[in-house]
Design an enzyme around this catalytic site. Structure first.
Site, PDB file in Angstrom:
ATOM      1  N   ARG A 130      -9.679  -2.239   8.497  1.00  0.00           N
ATOM      2  CA  ARG A 130      -9.838  -1.031   7.684  1.00  0.00           C
ATOM      3  C   ARG A 130      -9.862   0.193   8.605  1.00  0.00           C
ATOM      4  O   ARG A 130     -10.727   0.281   9.488  1.00  0.00           O
ATOM      5  CB  ARG A 130     -11.144  -1.163   6.899  1.00  0.00           C
ATOM      6  CG  ARG A 130     -11.449  -0.038   5.964  1.00  0.00           C
ATOM      7  CD  ARG A 130     -12.681  -0.405   5.134  1.00  0.00           C
ATOM      8  NE  ARG A 130     -13.176   0.725   4.374  1.00  0.00           N
ATOM      9  CZ  ARG A 130     -14.300   0.714   3.675  1.00  0.00           C
ATOM     10  NH1 ARG A 130     -15.040  -0.405   3.643  1.00  0.00           N
ATOM     11  NH2 ARG A 130     -14.705   1.771   3.002  1.00  0.00           N
TER      12      ARG A 130
ATOM     13  N   TYR B  15     -12.153  14.704   0.005  1.00  0.00           N
ATOM     14  CA  TYR B  15     -13.222  14.036  -0.740  1.00  0.00           C
ATOM     15  C   TYR B  15     -14.457  14.928  -0.826  1.00  0.00           C
ATOM     16  O   TYR B  15     -14.954  15.228  -1.910  1.00  0.00           O
ATOM     17  CB  TYR B  15     -13.626  12.729  -0.043  1.00  0.00           C
ATOM     18  CG  TYR B  15     -12.551  11.667  -0.016  1.00  0.00           C
ATOM     19  CD1 TYR B  15     -11.477  11.766   0.858  1.00  0.00           C
ATOM     20  CD2 TYR B  15     -12.614  10.564  -0.851  1.00  0.00           C
ATOM     21  CE1 TYR B  15     -10.487  10.799   0.895  1.00  0.00           C
ATOM     22  CE2 TYR B  15     -11.633   9.580  -0.818  1.00  0.00           C
ATOM     23  CZ  TYR B  15     -10.570   9.707   0.053  1.00  0.00           C
ATOM     24  OH  TYR B  15      -9.601   8.753   0.080  1.00  0.00           O
TER      25      TYR B  15
ATOM     26  N   GLU C 168     -13.036   3.536  -7.101  1.00  0.00           N
ATOM     27  CA  GLU C 168     -11.669   3.186  -7.535  1.00  0.00           C
ATOM     28  C   GLU C 168     -11.557   3.178  -9.057  1.00  0.00           C
ATOM     29  O   GLU C 168     -10.535   3.586  -9.608  1.00  0.00           O
ATOM     30  CB  GLU C 168     -11.236   1.840  -6.934  1.00  0.00           C
ATOM     31  CG  GLU C 168     -11.309   1.742  -5.409  1.00  0.00           C
ATOM     32  CD  GLU C 168     -10.692   2.912  -4.656  1.00  0.00           C
ATOM     33  OE1 GLU C 168      -9.775   3.549  -5.191  1.00  0.00           O
ATOM     34  OE2 GLU C 168     -11.146   3.189  -3.531  1.00  0.00           O
TER      35      GLU C 168
ATOM     36  N   PRO D 211      -5.704  -1.805   5.022  1.00  0.00           N
ATOM     37  CA  PRO D 211      -6.115  -0.650   5.844  1.00  0.00           C
ATOM     38  C   PRO D 211      -7.129   0.298   5.206  1.00  0.00           C
ATOM     39  O   PRO D 211      -7.629   1.195   5.876  1.00  0.00           O
ATOM     40  CB  PRO D 211      -4.781   0.076   6.102  1.00  0.00           C
ATOM     41  CG  PRO D 211      -3.862  -0.368   5.031  1.00  0.00           C
ATOM     42  CD  PRO D 211      -4.289  -1.740   4.637  1.00  0.00           C
TER      43      PRO D 211
ATOM     44  N   GLN E 171       0.881  -1.176   0.000  1.00  0.00           N
ATOM     45  CA  GLN E 171       0.000   0.000   0.000  1.00  0.00           C
ATOM     46  C   GLN E 171       0.915   1.221   0.000  1.00  0.00           C
ATOM     47  O   GLN E 171       1.463   1.601   1.024  1.00  0.00           O
ATOM     48  CB  GLN E 171      -0.911  -0.008   1.228  1.00  0.00           C
ATOM     49  CG  GLN E 171      -1.657   1.301   1.481  1.00  0.00           C
ATOM     50  CD  GLN E 171      -2.468   1.784   0.288  1.00  0.00           C
ATOM     51  OE1 GLN E 171      -3.130   1.019  -0.393  1.00  0.00           O
ATOM     52  NE2 GLN E 171      -2.382   3.076  -0.009  1.00  0.00           N
ATOM     53  N   CYS E 172       1.092   1.831  -1.161  1.00  0.00           N
ATOM     54  CA  CYS E 172       2.103   2.886  -1.271  1.00  0.00           C
ATOM     55  C   CYS E 172       1.593   4.304  -1.041  1.00  0.00           C
ATOM     56  O   CYS E 172       2.353   5.168  -0.622  1.00  0.00           O
ATOM     57  CB  CYS E 172       2.789   2.806  -2.629  1.00  0.00           C
ATOM     58  SG  CYS E 172       3.931   1.422  -2.708  1.00  0.00           S
ATOM     59  N   GLU E 173       0.339   4.587  -1.378  1.00  0.00           N
ATOM     60  CA  GLU E 173      -0.121   5.953  -1.150  1.00  0.00           C
ATOM     61  C   GLU E 173      -0.174   6.213   0.365  1.00  0.00           C
ATOM     62  O   GLU E 173      -0.584   5.324   1.105  1.00  0.00           O
ATOM     63  CB  GLU E 173      -1.533   6.150  -1.733  1.00  0.00           C
ATOM     64  CG  GLU E 173      -1.923   7.610  -1.785  1.00  0.00           C
ATOM     65  CD  GLU E 173      -3.336   7.838  -2.366  1.00  0.00           C
ATOM     66  OE1 GLU E 173      -4.084   6.870  -2.565  1.00  0.00           O
ATOM     67  OE2 GLU E 173      -3.655   9.007  -2.605  1.00  0.00           O
TER      68      GLU E 173
END
Ligand code: BES
Ligand code: ZN
Length: 649
Positions: free
Chosen positions: A603, A414, A321, A291, A152-154
């Site tokens: 999550r 958002y 997404e 997550p 999970q890079c972001e």
């Protein structure tokens, strides 16, 4: 004189930091292509890595390359052309090391000129310290047969798995070779898997210990945070001509059934915004410790199993997404202070898709209302903070310098971003705004942009498209709000309530429950006919009124709707947090169910509110119980929640 001013302006522009969360010298040299090679040793939780860099020089003289790294072991740097080893060292600052990592300085041994290409390789090793990576034991998987790995890079976590220019302002193509040691392990990355071996190996490996060699390629330029890998006993099932679902075998049929309409979702978004240019689209349903709800890795969205509810009510995450394929992955924010360039636009497009999917704009407004409630609560919370950074998180331009960019993450980009676009759309009408967005995409295709790029683009677009008179009026109404909307820490200058018939009953019912003080409202059964998002609105309205909710009301709510036993985690986590906040949660009611919930769902959006509501002692105990289950990013966020709690004696 004019020339001097222009030169000065250019100089100023050049000197302005586009991204303050990278240690790399990304203005002097830019990544064109990365070729990654990983030997996965999943049993020992280590990866031997090699990367070949193709960089283009943008300075008049370049003698060093600076890259971002986070807790990794750099072995050596060399020129592949002649094997010459390059000097390197790490600039290390103990505080920044934990927050954002370190600067890796590579001495090139010669000066490169503007326009030249630099190619070198780095050999390195990473392990469990890599906060982008989750290494799982077979016992933590569904199939229990082999270890599992996902990334999970972001936002800035790619630097913990690859030394690179970890800034969304730099885009490049990439290719990869992944070598596995067990025949059970299947591998997917955010690119196209090649059918035949195309790339030579960079390292020397013991051929006896190699089970498989997977190769991938992505010829569309992406920022670092979109590189992704999943490895485990995962398989793929087609859901249409260009879509598929990937997961371990245990639940794959269930996941496939729930996501059987994926092809259509892509189509709905294409109908609004234009061609999907990435080829195929697949969703990996990861283990429950993932997550996030979803992560838009190109061609390969990662998703949390909580989106599979059984009634397709969680698929809006998939639509979201997919929408990132345009907003986020095609046009990308150029730093994490303008993340709304990704998320705000993405939510806007998602809701256009949902309008087609729900066949009812009112149900889309229900989502906007849930978002609006959450946004307003957060604006109040952030804005009342003493900390200047936290205060700025209420705006569309959070401060991120010297901090982990993830700290500023919330629902603000958002919803506040969505509402700005919703307002702008209203100024010129839906059809024209749709065209404006399409043209914005074309202008910044495969590039990165920020809020001033969007402003400049929009104004010049409007100037061409509108009559002089209309242009003046519209520009004025935009100029009245744009900067406030983005930079102010208070509520947006124009408040939108999204009131609609589908939420009227919901809000009335919530109020009737509060007024009833524990007696069920006459029409209480209408709740059962609500859609999931209406139920979310119901619970989010109750949460906002938590101080008026007595134990009697909670007991009666549970009796009426059996909320503690629902399957939909979007509802459960709201009900559970409310249960703790109103002190309803006890061993005799649902406390043990909540405890079980935080042990099977990782999550962050769902466990954080629960940990926030708990007292320090219980939070610490539950966290310790589930430490091994949680992802490194979830651990970080729960730890900071616990740290901020005072001990109640
Ligand atoms: N890109 C985000 C996830 C993300 C944001 C990861 C920032 C790391 C840093 C993703 O597209 C997202 O927004 N996911 C949401 C779901 C969505 C429906 C709002 C989530 O995970 O809840
Ligand atoms: Zn998103």
């Amino acid at each position: 004189m004019k020339l001097v001013i222009i030169l000065l302006l250019c100089h100023m522009l050049y000197c302005v930091d586009v991204d303050k969360n990278t240690f790399s010298n990304y203005k002097d040299v830019k990544t064109q292509h990365l070729h990654i090679e990983w030997l996965l040793n999943l049993n020992d939780k280590v990866i031997d890595g090699s990367v070949e860099y193709t960089l283009k020089v943008f300075a008049s003289q370049l003698t060093e390359v600076h890259l971002d790294i986070y807790k990794m072991n750099i072995l050596f740097v060399y020129y592949p052309s002649n094997g010459q080893v390059l000097k390197h060292h790490v600039e290390y600052d103990p505080i920044q090391s934990e927050e954002q990592g370190d600067k890796l300085v590579i001495e090139l041994g010669q000066a490169y000129k503007y326009g030249e290409i630099v190619k070198f390789r780095i050999k390195y090793q990473i392990g469990e310290d890599a906060r982008a990576l989750s290494f799982m034991d077979p016992s933590q998987t569904d199939d229990k047969k082999a270890p599992y790995l996902f990334s999970q890079c972001e936002a800035n976590n790619c630097r913990s798995m690859i030394p690179l220019q970890d800034t969304p302002s730099i885009k490049f193509t990439y290719s990869a070779t992944v070598i596995t040691q067990s025949p059970l392990i299947n591998v997917f990355m955010s690119g196209n898997r090649l059918q035949t071996q195309k790339f030579e190996l960079m390292g020397n490996y013991d051929l006896n210990s190699i089970a498989n060699i997977f190769q991938f390629e992505l010829n569309i330029k992406i920022p670092a945070y979109l590189i992704a890998i999943v490895a485990g006993t995962v398989e793929e099932r087609s859901t249409g001509t260009r879509t598929a679902v990937i997961s371990e075998s245990k639940n794959i049929q269930k996941y496939k059934d729930e996501l059987e309409d994926l092809d259509q979702y892509v189509q709905y978004l294409e109908d609004y915004i234009g061609e999907y240019k990435w080829g195929s689209y697949k969703i990996v349903i990861l283990p429950a410790s993932f997550p996030f709800g979803g992560m838009e890795n190109p061609l390969l969205t990662f998703a949390n199993p909580t989106i599979i509810v059984g009634d397709k009510s969680g698929v809006s995450v998939a639509v979201h997404e997919i929408a990132h394929s345009w907003f986020g992955n095609t046009i990308t924010c150029n730093n994490w202070s303008n993340m709304w360039i990704n998320e705000g636009f993405c939510v806007f497009l998602e809701r256009k898709g949902l309008k087609t999917l729900f066949k009812d704009i009112n149900l889309v407004h229900v989502n906007s209302q849930v978002g609006n409630n959450e946004m307003n609560t957060l604006i109040k919370e952030f804005n009342s903070s003493q900390d200047d950074f936290v205060k700025s998180y209420a705006s569309l331009h959070p401060k991120t310098e010297n901090h982990n960019a993830d700290d500023s993450f919330s629902t603000i980009p958002y919803e506040r971003g969505f509402q700005l676009l919703y307002y702008l759309e209203k100024q010129i009408n839906e059809t024209r705004f749709q065209q404006l967005l399409k043209d914005w995409l074309q202008e910044y295709e495969y590039k990165s942009a920020d809020e001033s790029d969007f402003y400049r683009f929009m104004i010049s677009w409007l100037k061409v498209q509108l009559s002089a008179e209309e242009f003046t009026t519209v520009k004025k109404s935009i100029d009245n709000v744009y900067n406030k909307w983005i930079y102010d820490y208070g509520k947006p200058p124009i408040e939108e309530t999204f009131d609609n018939p589908a939420s009227k009953d919901v809000l009335q019912l919530a109020n009737a429950w509060i007024e009833g003080k524990g007696t069920k409202p006459q029409n209480y059964q209408i709740f059962d006919g609500f859609k999931s998002n209406q139920k979310q609105l119901f619970l989010s309205t109750l949460s906002a009124l938590a101080k008026d909710i007595t134990e009697a009301i909670m007991v009666s709510l549970e009796d009426a709707y059996h909320l503690s036993d629902l399957r939909d985690a979007e509802l459960l986590f709201r009900w559970y947090a409310l249960s703790i906040n109103t002190k309803y949660a006890k061993d005799t009611t649902n406390l043990q169910k909540i405890r079980a919930f935080v042990g099977v769902v990782g999550r962050m959006k769902m466990v954080n509110p629960i940990y926030k509501a708990l007292n320090k002692e219980t939070a610490t105990q539950w966290y310790q119980e589930n430490y091994a289950f949680y992802h490194p990013l979830t651990r970080q966020s729960i730890e900071s929640i616990i740290k901020s709690k005072t001990i109640i004696i």
